[in-house]
Design an enzyme around this catalytic site. Structure first.
Site, mmCIF file in Angstrom:
data_model
loop_
_atom_site.group_PDB
_atom_site.id
_atom_site.type_symbol
_atom_site.label_atom_id
_atom_site.label_comp_id
_atom_site.label_asym_id
_atom_site.label_seq_id
_atom_site.Cartn_x
_atom_site.Cartn_y
_atom_site.Cartn_z
ATOM 1 N N ASP A 131 -4.638 80.403 -30.281
ATOM 2 C CA ASP A 131 -3.871 79.717 -31.072
ATOM 3 C C ASP A 131 -4.449 78.227 -30.575
ATOM 4 O OD1 ASP A 131 -1.788 81.033 -32.502
ATOM 5 O OD2 ASP A 131 -1.189 81.755 -30.471
ATOM 6 N N ARG A 199 4.795 71.876 -36.496
ATOM 7 C CA ARG A 199 3.456 72.797 -36.752
ATOM 8 C C ARG A 199 3.029 72.949 -38.016
ATOM 9 N NH1 ARG A 199 5.093 77.929 -34.204
ATOM 10 N NH2 ARG A 199 2.817 78.485 -34.217
ATOM 11 N N LYS A 229 -1.102 81.121 -41.276
ATOM 12 C CA LYS A 229 0.133 82.177 -40.779
ATOM 13 C C LYS A 229 1.449 81.490 -41.187
ATOM 14 C CE LYS A 229 -0.457 79.860 -36.293
ATOM 15 N NZ LYS A 229 -0.858 80.139 -34.911
ATOM 16 N N HIS A 230 2.520 81.884 -41.247
ATOM 17 C CA HIS A 230 2.956 83.159 -40.847
ATOM 18 C C HIS A 230 3.642 83.958 -42.030
ATOM 19 C CE1 HIS A 230 3.376 80.675 -37.318
ATOM 20 N NE2 HIS A 230 3.269 81.521 -36.630
ATOM 21 N N HIS A 242 10.460 84.390 -31.692
ATOM 22 C CA HIS A 242 10.255 84.613 -30.513
ATOM 23 C C HIS A 242 11.365 85.219 -29.542
ATOM 24 C CE1 HIS A 242 7.093 82.107 -31.509
ATOM 25 N NE2 HIS A 242 6.389 82.267 -30.489
ATOM 26 N N ASP A 314 1.558 88.788 -35.800
ATOM 27 C CA ASP A 314 1.772 87.929 -34.807
ATOM 28 C C ASP A 314 2.101 88.633 -33.549
ATOM 29 O OD1 ASP A 314 2.654 85.544 -33.568
ATOM 30 O OD2 ASP A 314 4.187 85.058 -35.083
#
Length: 966
Positions: A131, A199, A229-230, A242, A314
């Site tokens: 990443d 991001r 992504k995502h 997460h 992911d």
């Protein structure tokens, strides 16, 4: 014996690869798509080669290629025996690398991984991935750190976005990486999104799409796989995958209009991989997250959107997957759903579970050979396409030389300043760096770290002559802390306060800013994370959004350093990539209003002033700048627009050279660069730009296509032209008229009024926009209409003494009906006031024999149009052999001539031929009249010529008046 077998097998694969053209190798899913016979044969040969490789692989090797474990390290920060086991015993085909190392160590690290892979039976090289969203610095300590994606989007600079990706790719390859999980294509529509935030490129689908494509191209054109992504979008989630399993309930229309377009744009641009999201998209599959959903990965991504590259998951150790399915079951499910590679992060046991579960499923038939081989084919093909078999190792010493070079750092610094968004400024910024006033800097700990605020305070001290004190509060300061901070602020002359939020701003931080505002000191706030913070303290005197820190606290110092530069005078360049609801719109961004220079002499005066103030290291630097500006002023007097722009761009290059060699202060550099940019922008407003014209041609001929008279295509084109005139500030109108077969067509008209003249003469600039049936009309009428629109732009702000009418005719191909109707509607008084008609037809042909621009009059005689163009050609230094007066009575200029108005048609034709299709071009009026047949250089030449000629005519009356007065 075993070692010999391994060596022979590896040599077989290596020889097989060497005998195959690498650039032609593509997965079978690409076969037969618009290929020529030779290309198709080559592609079939490559597929056969891949199939031979697959037949050489045993079961463990096949499954290993589908799994990407994270690596494990020893005390020397190098890969340990657990990692070796995953590569050599479990045959992992890819790895993802975490942790931080310098460039040389990272290169050695990757070399060790590739060496272990080379020692396996097949010796297939690894995908080495990471990443690296804001540059290689994310995991390589001495590499370049760039602004985060939201900051990049704030610049609105697609070229810089691509340059950043290109530099990152070069630094990646030097350190041994070949695959980057960037950029994020998520459209961040939820301000409280706990994981995406800065991001993302922002909330605007078009902006995110454009930025995503720029970065995909920057990475992949420099030899690194890029991974939007995502998929299919993580931008509207309220939970962090997460830790939880997010679900979004918007409808299919929202998905298709807001969240999918950036991914589709990336696919269309050739993205070679896409990463899945652990998010339930209820409109597609209300039960399973995208990572595990066949409806999402195969149905939507592969079949509907046409993606043929690698699908990588992911991290599968994230709680969204781990807590609900477990590593092994989830690995099998995602491959069955359509993924190619499972990112098996987590503990060593969980990683092994992923390999073993897939192996068991394959051996039992739950996972079919067909499904596994399909992914193997894609994986192996990409490894060959990216040269991994030929270049698996890198030079650790060279890696140190490649990363973070001066040019890379300069790019990052410039992008950071251009990203700084001055959201608010109540006349308190910029601070005077020469002042002896004291400054108090305060901000919170961020994830228990204080260095962010300490660094900012150090940067402030470097900028100011006054004393600087600072304080670091807790992340959510208490009332007692706030009172102590306010007391310290009372002792200072001005205050800089930073806030940080990854989703919602802590209440204590907003209360602190509001309390500081009550001190009546000048207070400047800086949002280090999300830009939304200011809505919690809207009365602050000034606010800068930096987009510098995401939800994990990874630091991008170049961004807060740029914020300090802006506080002390550097001009901010950023525009909000999001809306701050109730306060500031998307696209908002202030700057320090500098007086626009009238000419290069104004900038020379400023250079002399800066010299007197000691902003140069010696007299040599300002003298060089002034010599350059003297030349520019010479071209200004001549009104040589292109030369003014070119030489001012050279002035900027000279400034860059002086800054790089520390011959000029940062403040003087920023000020002069800003002045130069404003002067360039001022002159660009009067410069014909073929790139803008080509964009119009592309829309007319590709997006709209054939525009036969009376058709929907013609009507759509007229609406587009009218809208473009209105964007330029013209009052545009449509004139509808009947054509044969009961249909209607329309002319589109925009008028530039004369200034201060009663009953002025009229100059017409005209073209037709319809095309023959089945033809896109790219260089026939598309180029003429595009030039018409661009001329309307460049003459818009130029004061004229004649009325200029821009008219786009419909139904020219039906017998010049549009121009006939238009002229028939002119009153006698208008005809009497009409001075000239510049009619544009085929002004962009790329046909080689059409080397002569014919200025065609109906009778072949000289008139006002020819005389003005002849003078303009002489002034522009145009080759006499390229311009000729010609007799042609078969286009829209005929009706003007018949009404007694001087008119001429501008058309590229074959030198020395008589009128007729043979003398024009072979694809004239045919379906082959496509945009690749258009020469931007010829469009530019005609545009410059007519722009200059119209200016002569428009100013003729003023010049006559001046002559009479003298």
């Amino acid at each position: 014996m075993k070692k010999r077998v391994q060596l022979l097998s590896y040599m077989f694969v290596f020889v097989l690869l060497l005998t195959t053209p690498i650039t032609a190798l593509t997965p079978s899913a690409f076969a037969g798509q618009n290929m020529k016979p030779d290309e198709e044969r080559e592609n079939n040969a490559n597929q056969e080669m891949i199939q031979q490789m697959i037949t050489q692989m045993d079961t463990e090797e096949k499954i290993g290629q589908l799994v990407m474990p994270s690596t494990h390290d020893n005390e020397q920060n190098m890969p340990n025996e657990d990692t070796k086991e995953l590569i050599q015993e479990y045959k992992a085909g890819s790895v993802i690398i975490y942790g931080n190392r310098d460039a040389s160590t990272t290169a050695a690290y990757n070399n060790q991984l590739q060496e272990w892979a080379a020692e396996t039976n097949m010796g297939i090289p690894l995908f080495s991935t990471a990443d690296l969203e804001y540059g290689v610095n994310q995991h390589v300590t001495d590499a370049t750190a760039f602004p985060r994606q939201m900051g990049i989007a704030a610049t609105r600079d697609l070229e810089a976005a691509e340059d950043m990706a290109s530099v990152t790719a070069r630094e990646m390859k030097a350190t041994g990486f070949n695959w980057n999980y960037s950029p994020l294509a998520d459209v961040n529509t939820n301000p409280n999104n706990p994981v995406i935030g800065v991001r993302s490129f922002g909330e605007d689908t078009e902006l995110v799409s454009d930025m995503t494509v720029a970065q995909v191209e920057g990475y992949q054109e420099n030899g690194v796989l890029s991974t939007p992504k995502h998929f299919p979008g993580h931008g509207d989630t309220s939970d962090d995958s997460h830790y939880d399993l997010p679900s979004v309930g918007y409808d299919r229309e929202t998905l298709e209009e807001v969240h999918l377009p950036p991914f589709q744009a990336a696919i269309d641009a050739g993205a070679d991989s896409i990463m899945t999201s652990h998010v339930i998209i209820e409109a597609i599959d209300p039960e399973l997250p995208a990572t595990l959903s066949e409806d999402v990965l195969t149905g939507l991504l592969r079949e509907e959107m046409g993606f043929n590259g690698l699908i990588v998951t992911d991290a599968m150790s994230m709680q969204a997957i781990k807590d609900n399915w477990g590593a092994g079951e989830a690995a099998v499910m995602t491959i069955q759903a359509g993924a190619d590679i499972v990112m098996a992060t987590g503990s060593l046991d969980e990683q092994k579970e992923s390999f073993e579960a897939l192996l068991s499923a394959y051996e039992s038939g739950e996972l079919t050979q067909e499904r596994v081989d399909e992914s193997l084919e894609r994986i192996l093909a990409k490894k060959v396409m990216y040269g991994l078999f030929d270049n698996r190792y890198v030079d650790p010493e060279e890696a140190t030389d490649v990363v973070n070079t001066e040019s890379h750092k300069e790019l990052a610094k410039n992008m950071a300043q251009d990203s700084m968004t001055l959201v608010k400024n109540d006349d308190v910024l910029p601070f005077d760096p020469e002042s002896n006033e004291s400054t108090f800097v305060v901000g919170p700990e961020i994830y228990n770290q204080s260095y962010y605020i300490e660094d900012i305070a150090e940067d402030v001290q470097r900028k100011t002559n006054g004393n600087v004190d600072y304080d670091v509060t807790s992340e959510n300061p208490s009332a007692e802390e706030i009172n102590e901070v306010v007391q310290q602020a009372e002792q200072a002359d001005r205050v800089i306060v930073s806030t940080f939020s990854a989703d919602e701003l802590d209440q204590g931080q907003s209360q602190l800013v509001n309390a500081l505002e009550e001190t009546e000191k000048p207070v400047v706030s800086i949002s280090l994370g999300l830009p939304y913070d200011i809505k919690e303290y809207p009365d602050v005197d000034a606010h800068i959004a930096t987009y510098a820190i995401e939800r994990w606290g990874s630091a991008v110092p170049v961004s807060w350093e740029a914020a300090v530069d802006v506080i002390y005078g550097a001009n901010p360049g950023g525009k909000l990539p999001v809306t701050i609801e109730g306060h500031y719109e998307f696209g908002h961004g202030e700057n320090y209003e500098a007086e626009i220079p009238e000419n290069a002499e104004d900038i020379k005066t400023l250079v002399d002033q800066l010299k007197d103030e000691g902003e140069f290291e010696s007299d040599t630097a300002p003298r060089a700048l002034n010599r350059h500006l003297t030349a520019v002023n010479h071209y200004e007097v001549q009104e040589a627009v292109e030369k003014v722009i070119k030489h001012m761009q050279g002035f900027n290059d000279l400034l860059d050279h002086q800054q790089n060699n520390e011959l000029i202060s940062v403040e003087a550099y920023n000020l002069l660069q800003s002045q130069a940019d404003m002067l360039i922008e001022k002159w660009e407003a009067f410069a014909f730009d073929s790139d803008r014209a080509m964009a119009h041609i592309r829309h007319l001929s590709e997006d709209i296509g054939p525009r036969a008279p009376g058709s929907e295509g013609e009507e759509e084109a007229s609406e587009y032209i009218k809208a473009e005139f209105e964007k330029l500030g013209y009052n545009a109108s449509t004139q509808t008229f009947d054509i044969p077969n009961g249909a209607q067509s329309q002319n589109v008209i925009a008028v530039k009024e004369a200034e201060g003249i009663e009953d002025p003469e009229i100059v017409y600039v005209t073209a037709h926009y319809d095309s023959v049936p089945g033809s896109p009309g790219a260089n026939d009428n598309g180029s003429g209409t595009a030039a018409l629109l661009e001329l309307a732009k460049v003459t818009r702000d130029e004061p004229a003494n004649k009325e200029i009418r821009f008219v786009a005719f419909g139904a020219e191909e039906a017998g010049l009906l549009g121009s006939e109707h238009y002229v028939s509607q002119l009153s006698d008084e208008e005809i009497n006031r009409s001075a000239a008609n510049f009619n544009l037809d085929m002004v962009g042909t790329d046909w080689e024999p059409a080397s002569q621009l014919h200025v065609s009059t109906v009778d072949g005689e000289s008139n006002t149009v020819w005389e003005s163009v002849d003078l303009a050609a002489e002034r522009l230094g145009l080759d006499d052999n390229r311009l000729t007066r010609h007799q042609l009575g078969r286009s829209d200029h005929v009706h003007f001539h018949n009404a007694g108005i001087d008119a001429a048609l501008f058309i590229w034709m074959e030198r020395g031929t008589e009128p007729g299709q043979a003398g024009i071009e072979p694809w004239y009026h045919s379906p082959e009249d496509t945009i690749d047949r258009v020469s931007p250089e010829k469009v530019q030449m005609v545009g410059d010529l007519i722009d200059s000629a119209i200016s002569d005519i428009a100013f003729e009356q003023e010049q006559e008046t001046e002559a009479t007065a003298s």
